[in-house]
Design a protein around this motif. Structure first.
Motif, PDB file in Angstrom:
ATOM      1  N   UNK A   1      -1.700   2.982  -7.877  1.00 18.91           N
ATOM      2  CA  UNK A   1      -2.371   4.094  -8.542  1.00 18.91           C
ATOM      3  C   UNK A   1      -2.935   5.080  -7.520  1.00 18.91           C
ATOM      4  N   UNK A   2      -3.503   4.577  -6.463  1.00 19.68           N
ATOM      5  CA  UNK A   2      -4.094   5.448  -5.446  1.00 19.68           C
ATOM      6  C   UNK A   2      -3.033   6.313  -4.767  1.00 19.68           C
ATOM      7  N   UNK A   3      -1.908   5.691  -4.426  1.00 22.50           N
ATOM      8  CA  UNK A   3      -0.860   6.462  -3.740  1.00 22.50           C
ATOM      9  C   UNK A   3      -0.263   7.489  -4.687  1.00 22.50           C
ATOM     10  N   UNK A   4      -0.052   7.085  -5.953  1.00 23.95           N
ATOM     11  CA  UNK A   4       0.530   8.027  -6.914  1.00 23.95           C
ATOM     12  C   UNK A   4      -0.417   9.201  -7.162  1.00 23.95           C
ATOM     13  N   UNK A   5      -1.705   8.962  -7.103  1.00 20.20           N
ATOM     14  CA  UNK A   5      -2.661  10.024  -7.419  1.00 20.20           C
ATOM     15  C   UNK A   5      -2.979  10.919  -6.225  1.00 20.20           C
TER      16      UNK A   5
ATOM     17  N   UNK B   1      -2.236  -9.273  -7.444  1.00 21.34           N
ATOM     18  CA  UNK B   1      -1.724  -8.361  -8.471  1.00 21.34           C
ATOM     19  C   UNK B   1      -2.640  -7.153  -8.607  1.00 21.34           C
ATOM     20  N   UNK B   2      -3.934  -7.409  -8.669  1.00 23.26           N
ATOM     21  CA  UNK B   2      -4.907  -6.329  -8.807  1.00 23.26           C
ATOM     22  C   UNK B   2      -4.809  -5.341  -7.657  1.00 23.26           C
TER      23      UNK B   2
ATOM     24  N   UNK C   1      -4.430 -13.405  -8.819  1.00 28.16           N
ATOM     25  CA  UNK C   1      -5.035 -12.284  -9.543  1.00 28.16           C
ATOM     26  C   UNK C   1      -5.437 -11.174  -8.585  1.00 28.16           C
TER      27      UNK C   1
ATOM     28  N   UNK D   1     -12.637  -4.731  -4.273  1.00 23.35           N
ATOM     29  CA  UNK D   1     -11.371  -4.012  -4.180  1.00 23.35           C
ATOM     30  C   UNK D   1     -11.373  -2.819  -5.134  1.00 23.35           C
ATOM     31  N   UNK D   2     -11.851  -3.075  -6.371  1.00 27.99           N
ATOM     32  CA  UNK D   2     -11.901  -1.999  -7.348  1.00 27.99           C
ATOM     33  C   UNK D   2     -12.892  -0.911  -6.967  1.00 27.99           C
TER      34      UNK D   2
ATOM     35  N   UNK E   1      -1.701  -3.151  -7.870  1.00 26.63           N
ATOM     36  CA  UNK E   1      -1.832  -2.138  -8.917  1.00 26.63           C
ATOM     37  C   UNK E   1      -2.757  -0.996  -8.467  1.00 26.63           C
ATOM     38  N   UNK E   2      -3.869  -1.374  -7.820  1.00 25.63           N
ATOM     39  CA  UNK E   2      -4.802  -0.348  -7.356  1.00 25.63           C
ATOM     40  C   UNK E   2      -4.129   0.532  -6.298  1.00 25.63           C
TER      41      UNK E   2
ATOM     42  N   UNK F   1     -12.447   1.657  -3.442  1.00 19.66           N
ATOM     43  CA  UNK F   1     -11.704   2.908  -3.459  1.00 19.66           C
ATOM     44  C   UNK F   1     -12.543   4.027  -4.072  1.00 19.66           C
TER      45      UNK F   1
ATOM     46  N   UNK G   1     -12.608  -9.156  -5.842  1.00 20.76           N
ATOM     47  CA  UNK G   1     -11.842  -8.305  -6.749  1.00 20.76           C
ATOM     48  C   UNK G   1     -12.653  -7.069  -7.123  1.00 20.76           C
TER      49      UNK G   1
END
Lengths: 326, 532
Positions: free
Chosen positions: B385-389, B377-378, B374, B431-432, B381-382, B435, B428
């Motif tokens: 999202x961070x790199x895309x943003x 995967x988490x 978990x 991690x969330x 995904x984070x 950032x 977890x």
């Protein structure tokens, strides 16, 4: 490279226009939550009610014989009404037995019950594997209830005092209100759905308190900044501006937290489900309260542009008068 | 703001790498790669909920210690009065209300009595353990002082802890932890122990052994009704013994207590081949046992364990060798358990199991696996999202995040803390939330650019303005975390530890390290436009 923008630039959502209806709804929800907590009660788990939770796997069997196990258990004195559920795989079960109220003072009651239950399981099913046992006596569970309550109260008060010191008293009250809101709604949710309320949930609530405050502080920090910058702006407008300016950050942070937690909810260990579910729920409640509870209350508490201007002390005034006369 | 002198850069990197290095042994422990033995190898402990094992909380009743003290004092007083020259005669002794009181037959004896009692009333050191008051010139009342009682409970718990430790050591389990907790509690943690019944049985036994002569004058019908002849008392037979359900009258005085043992082993009776326990007395105990058996050849005696009679054999001949055999419908296991208990000494107080948490090793391994999955995967995904943003700044944030997680592990290893199942949830959440600082900074930089500031100024302002909120938010989280740690027990503390360490490392990595990287890039590339 085109970057992703979740929140468009220069949003101008009138969050505070609906502050009264939102407040009414929230206050009603809080009242309903407390009503539920007092009428329905919380479904205390082993930690707080005493008793035991036993997890077992029926090795070599397709599915666990739940009704049969329930039958076996009810024959044991003091078991009362056991909760027998599938847990994880089809051949895994969890058995939850609450301590009867009269056993509260008997220290060894829970331990004795555990022995009898595991012995009964092994007699009927020699293949059964006991995966985990949590057994808590009445005295210890009573202490857990007490310390959990103190921890929550202490956290809320300590945090509010810190915010009062760092900002102004209105902000401390606002943060406190938002926290009470978050904790109330979380408790209400647990009372409504009768989810198991354990020590892990207290941990979750404290994590929510911390997180919800992150949001509140970011908004407050911007309000403080804007109060200094736009001395003439009406307060509701200024609050709206501050919330809008921080909106991109609010959405982004909530989102990253959710996508980190979601896999844990879906694939994580079953015994963590309650904790993670409570935190996930709290993220929604916490984000909402930071925007709709913590900010609008500042209007009613009378924050204005002078809030962060250093006050003239009595000595300064005397000093100036003296100089004026000279 | 963006100036980093060389010494500062070296210093920051040195800290980062050192802390990350500390995590390596823990990370390697799940693989087959060996960490060189010569190097220090701090590792994160796995909590019982992940490694499997048993956590047991034992509690003693302080009132039992008080009752015991009163009883001992009564005996001491009687002995002192009896051995006085001439003997001091006293009337009925009462132990009501936690006080010891008795009448002197002759009130003229009071000064002599006081003199004899004084040494009994002081404990070790200078603490006064008992107070003496005189009522109506001839009634002596001895009441325990609060200090004395507390000291007695502390002493009893200290020796109980020692006895528990000895008994668990005899089980041969791996690395048990035995800690006193609060005034009357003992925590026992045994990793890897899946079935704690044996352990609980061992700890549930006080192992107070007594040998007393059976009162053969007692009428069976009286004993059945619980009426003991003067000078005798009635004990029930132990569950599982041949005479279960019956009782026997034994003489109160003149017996031997089992506290002068120097050894106990499980063995077999040479005649019946039944499992028995052989015990050895020390010299003094051996002499007394020899004396007792010589005086009572052919008579029955009772072997009493924790107030229950195991068996009532007879002395067939004087037993002079200082060793004796205890029989009483044992199995090999129960005889062995008794031998262990006797060897490690009697518990000064009874201990009840008030909390137990046991996790099987399979369940723990499953939890680690699904927890790590978990988390992986988490994290991915984070990161996505961070790199895309935030593009380049998202990559910096991601690198900071990875370093952050490794640093938390490293610090936990150095501090020798324990990773629990809720601790994984803490990771977890960290991690969330870690950032968040970068989100705040990056959003701020965006804003500053939009307002038309130049690149360098926008970055500088972004870091400066965001730092204030980051700082406040982390202090409040820290408050919540510390409270969680203070009130939490076991696994929950594991959650709090990860949260608290994560606060420090995330500020360090997300604010300080990324600023170092951003500054380096700005200096080298001198960009005229920022994609953030």
């Amino acid at each position: 490279m085109k970057l992703l923008k979740l929140v468009p630039d220069d949003t101008n959502i009138k969050f505070l226009k609906w502050r009264v209806p939102f407040y009414v709804v929230s206050l009603l929800l809080m009242a309903a939550s407390w009503a539920l907590v007092f009428t329905n009660g919380l479904n205390y788990g082993v930690d707080f009610a005493g008793g035991q939770e036993i997890r077992a796997t029926f090795v070599g069997e397709e599915t666990a014989p739940v009704p049969e196990v329930r039958q076996t258990l009810t024959a044991i004195e003091g078991v009362g009404d056991p909760v027998v559920q599938r847990f994880g795989e089809p051949n895994e079960i969890s058995i939850r037995v609450k301590l009867p109220p009269e056993a509260e003072g008997d220290k060894e009651f829970a331990d004795r019950l555990t022995r009898e239950i595991t012995a009964a399981l092994r007699d009927d099913h020699p293949q059964v594997r006991i995966d985990g046992v949590d057994s808590v006596s009445g005295k210890v569970s009573g202490e857990f209830r007490e310390t959990a309550l103190y921890a929550l109260l202490a956290a809320m008060i300590a945090i509010s005092i810190y915010i009062w010191v760092r900002f102004e008293w209105q902000f401390g009250v606002g943060a406190m209100f938002a926290l009470v809101h978050d904790v109330s709604l979380t408790l209400g949710m647990f009372a409504l759905f009768q989810l198991e309320f354990s020590l892990q949930i207290i941990a979750a609530i404290l994590a929510i308190i911390g997180y919800s405050l992150n949001d509140t502080i970011v908004v407050y920090d911007r309000i403080r900044e804007n109060l200094k910058k736009f001395r003439k702006m009406p307060i509701p407008e200024l609050l709206d501006l501050s919330v809008n300016e921080t909106l991109a950050r609010t959405v982004m942070t909530s989102l990253t937290l959710l996508i980190a937690l979601l896999p844990l909810l879906l694939f994580g260990p079953a015994s963590l489900f309650g904790l993670v579910a409570a935190i996930t729920l709290g993220i929604f409640v916490g984000t909402y309260s930071s925007v709709y509870m913590a900010a609008p209350i500042l209007i009613w508490l009378g924050v204005d542009s002078d809030s962060f201007v250093p006050q003239e002390s009595e000595a300064d005034v005397q000093d100036r008068k003296a100089r004026g006369q000279a | 703001m963006l100036e980093f002198p060389r010494w500062k850069k070296i210093w920051l990197w040195a800290i980062t790498l050192a802390v990350m290095l500390a995590a390596v042994p823990s990370l390697l422990s799940t693989t087959s790669i060996r960490w060189p033995d010569a190097l220090p190898s701090p590792t994160v402990n796995l909590g019982l909920d992940l490694a499997g094992g048993s956590h047991i909380l034992l509690e003693a009743e302080a009132s039992q210690v008080r009752a015991q003290r009163l009883e001992n004092m009564e005996e001491a007083v009687r002995n002192a009065m009896r051995s006085a020259e001439p003997r001091i005669r006293i009337g009925d002794v009462s132990t009501a209300d936690g006080q010891l009181s008795f009448m002197l037959d002759d009130s003229g004896d009071i000064d002599r009595a006081r003199e004899l009692l004084t040494p009994l009333m002081n404990g070790q050191g200078l603490t006064r353990e008992w107070e003496l008051t005189l009522v109506d010139t001839s009634r002596v009342v001895l009441s325990p002082t609060q200090d004395g009682l507390e000291q007695a409970v502390t002493d009893a718990m200290d020796s109980a802890t020692e006895v528990v430790r000895k008994r668990i050591d005899e089980l041969g389990t791996r690395e048990p932890t035995i800690i006193r907790q609060g005034d009357t509690r003992i925590v026992v943690q045994v990793p890897g122990l899946q079935d704690p019944d044996q352990l609980k049985e061992l700890l549930g036994q006080t192992a107070k052994l007594e040998f007393k002569m059976v009162d053969e004058t007692a009428l069976p019908s009286d004993v059945e009704q619980g009426i003991a002849p003067p000078g005798s008392q009635i004990f029930p037979y132990a569950a599982g013994s041949a005479q279960e359900g019956l009782s026997v009258a034994v003489r109160r005085l003149g017996g031997i207590r089992g506290d002068s043992l120097i050894g106990a082993q499980q063995s077999f009776d040479p005649q019946t081949n039944e499992p028995v326990v052989t015990i050895q007395f020390d010299q003094q105990g051996g002499q007394r046992f020899a004396q007792l058996s010589t005086q009572n050849v052919g008579k029955l005696f009772a072997i009493i364990l924790d107030g229950e009679v195991l068996s009532t054999p007879s002395f067939n001949e004087p037993i002079l060798g200082g060793s004796a055999q205890i029989s009483g419908s044992f199995t090999v296991d129960s005889a062995n358990a008794l031998a262990i208990s006797l060897r490690s000494g009697a518990l000064p107080v009874d201990l009840a199991v008030v909390e137990e948490r046991t996790v099987g090793p399979d369940l723990g391994a499953d939890s680690i696996r699904s927890g790590l999955l978990a988390m992986a995967i988490g994290s991915i995904a984070v990161i996505g999202l961070m790199v895309a943003t935030y593009g380049r700044f998202g990559i910096y944030a991601t690198a900071a995040l990875v370093i952050n997680v490794i640093m938390i592990l490293g610090i936990m290893a150095v501090m020798n803390t324990t990773l629990t199942l809720p601790g994984i949830a803490g990771f977890v959440l960290t991690v969330g939330a870690a950032v968040d600082a970068n989100v705040l900074i990056n959003e701020r930089i965006r804003e500053e650019r939009k307002r038309g500031r130049r690149v360098i100024a926008a970055v500088e302002n972004g870091y400066r303005e965001a730092s204030r909120a980051i700082y406040d938010a982390n202090v409040t989280n820290f408050i919540a975390g510390v409270l969680l740690f203070l009130f939490g027990s076991g696994p929950i503390r594991g959650f709090a530890v990860v949260l608290i360490i994560g606060l420090f490392t995330s500020v360090f990595t997300a604010v300080t390290l990324t600023r170092l990287w951003v500054a380096g890039w700005l200096r080298k590339a001198r960009p005229s436009e920022l994609y953030v």
